[in-house]
Scaffold this motif. Structure first.
Motif, short mmCIF file in Angstrom:
data_model
loop_
_atom_site.label_atom_id
_atom_site.label_comp_id
_atom_site.label_asym_id
_atom_site.label_seq_id
_atom_site.Cartn_x
_atom_site.Cartn_y
_atom_site.Cartn_z
N GLU A 6 -21.92 -3.13 75.16
CA GLU A 6 -21.76 -3.74 73.78
C GLU A 6 -22.75 -4.49 73.25
O GLU A 6 -22.77 -5.85 73.12
CB GLU A 6 -20.34 -4.43 73.93
N PRO A 7 -23.97 -3.85 72.87
CA PRO A 7 -25.00 -4.73 72.21
C PRO A 7 -24.35 -5.44 71.03
O PRO A 7 -23.64 -4.56 70.25
CB PRO A 7 -26.17 -3.60 72.03
N MET A 8 -24.89 -6.44 70.54
CA MET A 8 -24.30 -7.19 69.33
C MET A 8 -25.36 -7.79 68.54
O MET A 8 -26.41 -8.43 69.16
CB MET A 8 -23.20 -8.16 69.55
N ILE A 9 -25.36 -7.68 67.21
CA ILE A 9 -26.18 -8.31 66.23
C ILE A 9 -25.44 -9.39 65.79
O ILE A 9 -24.18 -9.22 65.04
CB ILE A 9 -26.87 -7.55 65.32
N TYR A 21 -21.95 -7.49 64.16
CA TYR A 21 -21.86 -6.05 64.29
C TYR A 21 -22.06 -5.86 65.79
O TYR A 21 -22.96 -6.02 66.35
CB TYR A 21 -22.97 -5.37 63.41
N ARG A 22 -21.11 -4.88 66.11
CA ARG A 22 -21.36 -4.47 67.68
C ARG A 22 -21.18 -2.96 67.86
O ARG A 22 -20.12 -2.46 67.19
CB ARG A 22 -19.98 -5.27 68.22
N GLU A 23 -22.04 -2.40 68.47
CA GLU A 23 -21.79 -0.93 69.17
C GLU A 23 -21.24 -0.99 70.34
O GLU A 23 -21.59 -1.85 71.18
CB GLU A 23 -23.46 -0.42 68.95
N HIS A 24 -20.23 -0.17 70.53
CA HIS A 24 -19.52 -0.19 71.81
C HIS A 24 -19.46 1.25 72.42
O HIS A 24 -18.99 2.30 71.77
CB HIS A 24 -18.09 -0.67 71.63
N ASP A 25 -19.92 1.41 73.54
CA ASP A 25 -20.15 2.83 74.29
C ASP A 25 -19.29 2.57 75.65
O ASP A 25 -19.71 1.53 76.10
CB ASP A 25 -21.37 3.36 74.42
N GLY A 43 -24.27 3.55 64.17
CA GLY A 43 -24.56 3.13 62.98
C GLY A 43 -23.57 2.33 62.07
O GLY A 43 -22.31 2.74 62.14
N PRO A 44 -23.83 1.12 61.42
CA PRO A 44 -22.91 0.39 60.87
C PRO A 44 -22.31 1.09 59.73
O PRO A 44 -21.01 0.83 59.42
CB PRO A 44 -23.57 -0.62 60.09
N GLU A 45 -22.77 2.40 59.13
CA GLU A 45 -22.05 3.08 57.99
C GLU A 45 -20.73 3.63 58.72
O GLU A 45 -19.64 4.08 57.64
CB GLU A 45 -22.91 4.14 57.53
N HIS A 46 -20.48 3.62 60.13
CA HIS A 46 -19.26 4.40 60.49
C HIS A 46 -18.41 3.16 60.80
O HIS A 46 -17.02 3.83 61.08
CB HIS A 46 -19.71 4.91 61.91
#
Length: 51
Positions: A6-9, A21-25, A43-46
């Motif tokens: 979960e990388p986060m900015i 904003y966090r990507e989660h895989d 991507g943030p657009e999703h």
């Protein structure tokens, strides 16, 4: 083995674009490599919820 990443900015409160904003895989790691079982687009657009 299952691995969650979960990388986060984060932009601090009071700054333009404040928030996070966090990507989660979720990956399944086996003998022959890794498979992304989340299958969510990047991507943030999703992550935009229409009002």
């Amino acid at each position: 083995m299952v691995v969650s990443m979960e990388p986060m900015i984060t932009v601090l409160d009071g700054q333009p674009g404040a928030g996070g904003y966090r990507e989660h895989d979720i990956l399944f790691v086996g003998e022959h490599g890794a498979e992304n079982i989340t299958k969510f687009p990047f991507g943030p657009e999703h992550n935009i919820i229409p009002c």
